[in-house]
Design a protein around this motif. Structure first.
Motif, PDB file in Angstrom:
ATOM      1  N   ILE A 185      41.607  52.107  49.997  1.00 28.68           N
ATOM      2  CA  ILE A 185      41.019  51.474  48.818  1.00 28.68           C
ATOM      3  C   ILE A 185      39.539  51.829  48.763  1.00 28.68           C
ATOM      4  CG2 ILE A 185      40.403  49.256  47.771  1.00 28.68           C
ATOM      5  CD1 ILE A 185      43.010  48.126  48.815  1.00 28.68           C
ATOM      6  N   PHE A 186      39.089  52.353  47.616  1.00 27.74           N
ATOM      7  CA  PHE A 186      37.705  52.797  47.506  1.00 27.74           C
ATOM      8  C   PHE A 186      37.251  52.716  46.052  1.00 27.74           C
ATOM      9  CE2 PHE A 186      40.620  56.305  47.145  1.00 27.74           C
ATOM     10  CZ  PHE A 186      40.116  57.124  46.146  1.00 27.74           C
ATOM     11  N   ASN A 187      35.977  53.012  45.825  1.00 30.95           N
ATOM     12  CA  ASN A 187      35.380  52.952  44.490  1.00 30.95           C
ATOM     13  C   ASN A 187      35.609  51.580  43.855  1.00 30.95           C
ATOM     14  OD1 ASN A 187      33.990  53.811  42.210  1.00 30.95           O
ATOM     15  ND2 ASN A 187      35.802  54.731  41.260  1.00 30.95           N
ATOM     16  N   ILE A 188      35.132  50.543  44.526  1.00 35.03           N
ATOM     17  CA  ILE A 188      35.356  49.155  44.103  1.00 35.03           C
ATOM     18  C   ILE A 188      34.339  48.763  43.032  1.00 35.03           C
ATOM     19  CG2 ILE A 188      35.422  46.760  44.880  1.00 35.03           C
ATOM     20  CD1 ILE A 188      36.139  47.865  47.684  1.00 35.03           C
ATOM     21  N   GLN A 189      34.839  48.234  41.900  1.00 31.64           N
ATOM     22  CA  GLN A 189      33.980  47.823  40.793  1.00 31.64           C
ATOM     23  C   GLN A 189      34.330  46.403  40.355  1.00 31.64           C
ATOM     24  OE1 GLN A 189      33.847  50.978  37.611  1.00 31.64           O
ATOM     25  NE2 GLN A 189      35.401  51.915  38.920  1.00 31.64           N
ATOM     26  N   ASN A 190      33.311  45.619  40.084  1.00 25.85           N
ATOM     27  CA  ASN A 190      33.504  44.282  39.517  1.00 25.85           C
ATOM     28  C   ASN A 190      33.633  44.436  38.003  1.00 25.85           C
ATOM     29  OD1 ASN A 190      33.280  41.676  38.499  1.00 25.85           O
ATOM     30  ND2 ASN A 190      31.701  41.056  39.947  1.00 25.85           N
ATOM     31  N   ILE A 191      34.836  44.224  37.459  1.00 24.79           N
ATOM     32  CA  ILE A 191      35.046  44.455  36.026  1.00 24.79           C
ATOM     33  C   ILE A 191      34.964  43.176  35.197  1.00 24.79           C
ATOM     34  CG2 ILE A 191      36.405  46.538  36.413  1.00 24.79           C
ATOM     35  CD1 ILE A 191      38.924  44.874  35.784  1.00 24.79           C
ATOM     36  N   SER A 192      34.932  42.010  35.849  1.00 26.78           N
ATOM     37  CA  SER A 192      34.757  40.759  35.102  1.00 26.78           C
ATOM     38  C   SER A 192      33.279  40.406  35.027  1.00 26.78           C
ATOM     39  CB  SER A 192      35.554  39.625  35.746  1.00 26.78           C
ATOM     40  OG  SER A 192      35.243  39.496  37.122  1.00 26.78           O
ATOM     41  N   ASN A 193      32.617  40.429  36.183  1.00 27.26           N
ATOM     42  CA  ASN A 193      31.159  40.311  36.269  1.00 27.26           C
ATOM     43  C   ASN A 193      30.631  39.136  35.454  1.00 27.26           C
ATOM     44  OD1 ASN A 193      28.709  41.142  37.314  1.00 27.26           O
ATOM     45  ND2 ASN A 193      28.264  42.501  35.592  1.00 27.26           N
ATOM     46  N   ASP A 194      31.184  37.956  35.746  1.00 25.08           N
ATOM     47  CA  ASP A 194      30.814  36.772  34.985  1.00 25.08           C
ATOM     48  C   ASP A 194      30.999  35.551  35.874  1.00 25.08           C
ATOM     49  OD1 ASP A 194      31.038  34.479  33.074  1.00 25.08           O
ATOM     50  OD2 ASP A 194      30.881  36.071  31.600  1.00 25.08           O
ATOM     51  N   PRO A 195      30.038  34.636  35.913  1.00 27.36           N
ATOM     52  CA  PRO A 195      30.233  33.430  36.723  1.00 27.36           C
ATOM     53  C   PRO A 195      31.380  32.591  36.169  1.00 27.36           C
ATOM     54  CG  PRO A 195      28.309  33.198  35.310  1.00 27.36           C
ATOM     55  CD  PRO A 195      28.745  34.624  35.205  1.00 27.36           C
ATOM     56  N   GLY A 196      32.072  31.886  37.040  1.00 29.09           N
ATOM     57  CA  GLY A 196      33.196  31.075  36.600  1.00 29.09           C
ATOM     58  C   GLY A 196      34.517  31.705  36.986  1.00 29.09           C
ATOM     59  N   TYR A 197      35.575  31.258  36.331  1.00 28.19           N
ATOM     60  CA  TYR A 197      36.941  31.651  36.688  1.00 28.19           C
ATOM     61  C   TYR A 197      37.344  32.937  35.989  1.00 28.19           C
ATOM     62  CZ  TYR A 197      42.037  31.271  37.217  1.00 28.19           C
ATOM     63  OH  TYR A 197      43.356  31.507  37.504  1.00 28.19           O
ATOM     64  N   ASP A 198      37.553  33.993  36.769  1.00 35.10           N
ATOM     65  CA  ASP A 198      38.114  35.255  36.280  1.00 35.10           C
ATOM     66  C   ASP A 198      39.250  35.610  37.233  1.00 35.10           C
ATOM     67  OD1 ASP A 198      36.015  36.171  34.151  1.00 35.10           O
ATOM     68  OD2 ASP A 198      34.824  35.635  35.905  1.00 35.10           O
ATOM     69  N   SER A 199      40.472  35.763  36.709  1.00 32.83           N
ATOM     70  CA  SER A 199      41.609  35.905  37.614  1.00 32.83           C
ATOM     71  C   SER A 199      42.825  36.450  36.868  1.00 32.83           C
ATOM     72  CB  SER A 199      41.931  34.544  38.248  1.00 32.83           C
ATOM     73  OG  SER A 199      42.904  34.666  39.263  1.00 32.83           O
ATOM     74  N   GLN A 200      43.951  36.503  37.569  1.00 30.95           N
ATOM     75  CA  GLN A 200      45.272  36.833  37.032  1.00 30.95           C
ATOM     76  C   GLN A 200      45.320  38.198  36.331  1.00 30.95           C
ATOM     77  OE1 GLN A 200      45.636  33.191  34.695  1.00 30.95           O
ATOM     78  NE2 GLN A 200      46.868  32.259  36.299  1.00 30.95           N
ATOM     79  N   PRO A 201      44.942  39.274  37.033  1.00 26.43           N
ATOM     80  CA  PRO A 201      44.968  40.601  36.404  1.00 26.43           C
ATOM     81  C   PRO A 201      46.375  41.173  36.288  1.00 26.43           C
ATOM     82  CG  PRO A 201      44.345  40.798  38.706  1.00 26.43           C
ATOM     83  CD  PRO A 201      44.455  39.325  38.424  1.00 26.43           C
ATOM     84  N   SER A 202      46.556  42.011  35.283  1.00 29.18           N
ATOM     85  CA  SER A 202      47.781  42.798  35.120  1.00 29.18           C
ATOM     86  C   SER A 202      47.411  44.078  34.385  1.00 29.18           C
ATOM     87  CB  SER A 202      48.850  42.019  34.341  1.00 29.18           C
ATOM     88  OG  SER A 202      48.430  41.771  33.010  1.00 29.18           O
ATOM     89  N   PHE A 203      48.221  45.109  34.547  1.00 20.78           N
ATOM     90  CA  PHE A 203      47.973  46.386  33.885  1.00 20.78           C
ATOM     91  C   PHE A 203      48.864  46.517  32.656  1.00 20.78           C
ATOM     92  CE2 PHE A 203      46.158  47.276  37.994  1.00 20.78           C
ATOM     93  CZ  PHE A 203      45.142  48.195  37.740  1.00 20.78           C
ATOM     94  N   SER A 204      48.247  46.789  31.497  1.00 16.08           N
ATOM     95  CA  SER A 204      49.031  47.125  30.306  1.00 16.08           C
ATOM     96  C   SER A 204      49.574  48.538  30.424  1.00 16.08           C
ATOM     97  CB  SER A 204      48.163  47.036  29.043  1.00 16.08           C
ATOM     98  OG  SER A 204      47.782  45.718  28.792  1.00 16.08           O
ATOM     99  N   ASP A 205      48.749  49.411  30.987  1.00 15.46           N
ATOM    100  CA  ASP A 205      49.095  50.805  31.233  1.00 15.46           C
ATOM    101  C   ASP A 205      48.132  51.304  32.300  1.00 15.46           C
ATOM    102  OD1 ASP A 205      46.625  51.460  29.875  1.00 15.46           O
ATOM    103  OD2 ASP A 205      47.700  51.316  27.976  1.00 15.46           O
ATOM    104  N   ASN A 206      48.097  52.595  32.527  1.00 15.05           N
ATOM    105  CA  ASN A 206      47.235  53.129  33.583  1.00 15.05           C
ATOM    106  C   ASN A 206      45.751  53.077  33.243  1.00 15.05           C
ATOM    107  OD1 ASN A 206      49.364  53.826  35.374  1.00 15.05           O
ATOM    108  ND2 ASN A 206      49.783  55.653  34.148  1.00 15.05           N
ATOM    109  N   ASN A 207      45.424  52.736  31.996  1.00 20.76           N
ATOM    110  CA  ASN A 207      44.029  52.729  31.570  1.00 20.76           C
ATOM    111  C   ASN A 207      43.509  51.343  31.198  1.00 20.76           C
ATOM    112  OD1 ASN A 207      41.559  54.231  30.764  1.00 20.76           O
ATOM    113  ND2 ASN A 207      42.075  53.485  28.713  1.00 20.76           N
ATOM    114  N   THR A 208      44.370  50.323  31.204  1.00 21.89           N
ATOM    115  CA  THR A 208      43.966  49.021  30.679  1.00 21.89           C
ATOM    116  C   THR A 208      44.362  47.887  31.613  1.00 21.89           C
ATOM    117  OG1 THR A 208      44.385  49.896  28.455  1.00 21.89           O
ATOM    118  CG2 THR A 208      44.000  47.531  28.652  1.00 21.89           C
ATOM    119  N   VAL A 209      43.373  47.033  31.916  1.00 21.20           N
ATOM    120  CA  VAL A 209      43.610  45.846  32.728  1.00 21.20           C
ATOM    121  C   VAL A 209      43.408  44.607  31.863  1.00 21.20           C
ATOM    122  CG1 VAL A 209      42.973  44.561  34.806  1.00 21.20           C
ATOM    123  CG2 VAL A 209      42.706  47.052  34.753  1.00 21.20           C
ATOM    124  N   LEU A 210      44.360  43.706  31.893  1.00 23.99           N
ATOM    125  CA  LEU A 210      44.222  42.396  31.259  1.00 23.99           C
ATOM    126  C   LEU A 210      43.935  41.366  32.342  1.00 23.99           C
ATOM    127  CD1 LEU A 210      47.377  42.455  28.940  1.00 23.99           C
ATOM    128  CD2 LEU A 210      45.009  42.820  28.205  1.00 23.99           C
TER     129      LEU A 210
END
Length: 291
Positions: free
Chosen positions: A38-63
């Protein structure tokens, strides 16, 4: 009375989670001999508070469920554009567990918890304020699609959760068992689904579910205190504990094996994870370490 207890149970659950300062991290993922890299780690929510429950719509999109001015809404992250947007126009409630609907173009399903305690699973369309119930009156807590006509869900059944199989074409719901857990998945590269049951020791047992036959098969017990897991592929399971990731190989091992130590990544208490369809990305939820 059971309905009132159920609403109180879920209100308490979501309120407790909403107080957690969790972030969603996106990482590159490579399978290597005996484990993963596992490498190239990025914070994609970057917001204080509750950010959770990720899923992939496709190989390019995270919900994911993201903090949006104090409310939990459906966030959408484009990997190629490196940008976060909000999928829908705000509602009065908070949206959780956003999931792309199979064969549903750009539509998404998510659990909404309204201020009055009403909790349902809804369909959402991009940039629209409109939503509609997936199955009217069903108090869904957690869910996963098998296909566009079938989903497996944990629903409020009193003080515990019941596992149900929903036929969206006929709008029928079959209760399979009680005391189910929160982590439900379609197994990558497979026609099976998986779920957990809380056992007598209050730990969670993971089962495979054959949708066609209706039969379940025991796989393993999750480590003590762990509620969440994800499938790396059709035979390997990942869980997070602290700042480490462990793997269970259903073909080669009967034990959980340490495959990644992310102690230097700046976060702790890894919980939910999701793997992209091409198995090249992993999204994980963790608490940032205060510097």
């Amino acid at each position: 009375m059971k309905y009132q207890l159920s609403v109180l149970f879920m209100l308490c659950f979501f309120c407790l989670n909403a107080q957690s300062n969790t972030e969603v991290y996106l990482c590159n993922l490579e399978s290597v001999y005996g484990g993963i890299d596992i490498f190239n780690i990025q914070n994609i929510s970057n917001d204080p508070g509750y950010d959770s429950q990720p899923s992939f719509s496709d190989n390019n999109t995270v919900l994911f469920a993201g903090n949006h001015n104090g409310q939990t809404d459906i966030a959408q992250y484009s990997i190629s554009e490196k940008s976060k947007t909000w999928f829908h126009l705000p509602t009065d409630g908070g949206e959780y567990s956003p999931t792309h609907i199979p064969n549903g173009k750009n539509n998404v399903a998510a659990v909404r918890l309204d201020p009055d305690g009403l909790q349902r699973l809804y369909y959402y369309k991009k940039d629209s304020p409109n939503s509609s119930e997936v199955i009217e009156g069903l108090q869904v807590a957690y869910f996963a699609y098998y296909d566009d006509q079938t989903l497996l869900a944990s629903v409020l059944g009193g003080e515990d959760l019941d596992l149900v199989l929903c036929n969206l074409k006929t709008k029928t719901v079959d209760t399979l068992l009680t005391n189910s857990g929160r982590s439900i998945h379609k197994v990558l590269g497979s026609k099976s689904m998986s779920y957990t049951i809380i056992n007598k020791e209050k730990n969670e047992d993971l089962y495979l579910f054959d949708v066609d036959s209706g039969e379940s098969f025991f796989v393993c017990q999750l480590p003590i205190g762990v509620q969440d897991y994800t499938w790396l592929n059709s035979s390997q399971i990942l869980i997070g504990s602290g700042s480490k990731i462990y793997m269970y190989d259903t073909f080669l091992s009967s034990e959980w094996k340490l495959v990644a130590d992310l102690s230097g990544a700046g976060f702790k208490n890894i919980s939910r994870m999701a793997v992209s369809p091409d198995e090249k990305k992993i999204a994980l939820v963790a608490e940032p370490v205060q510097k």
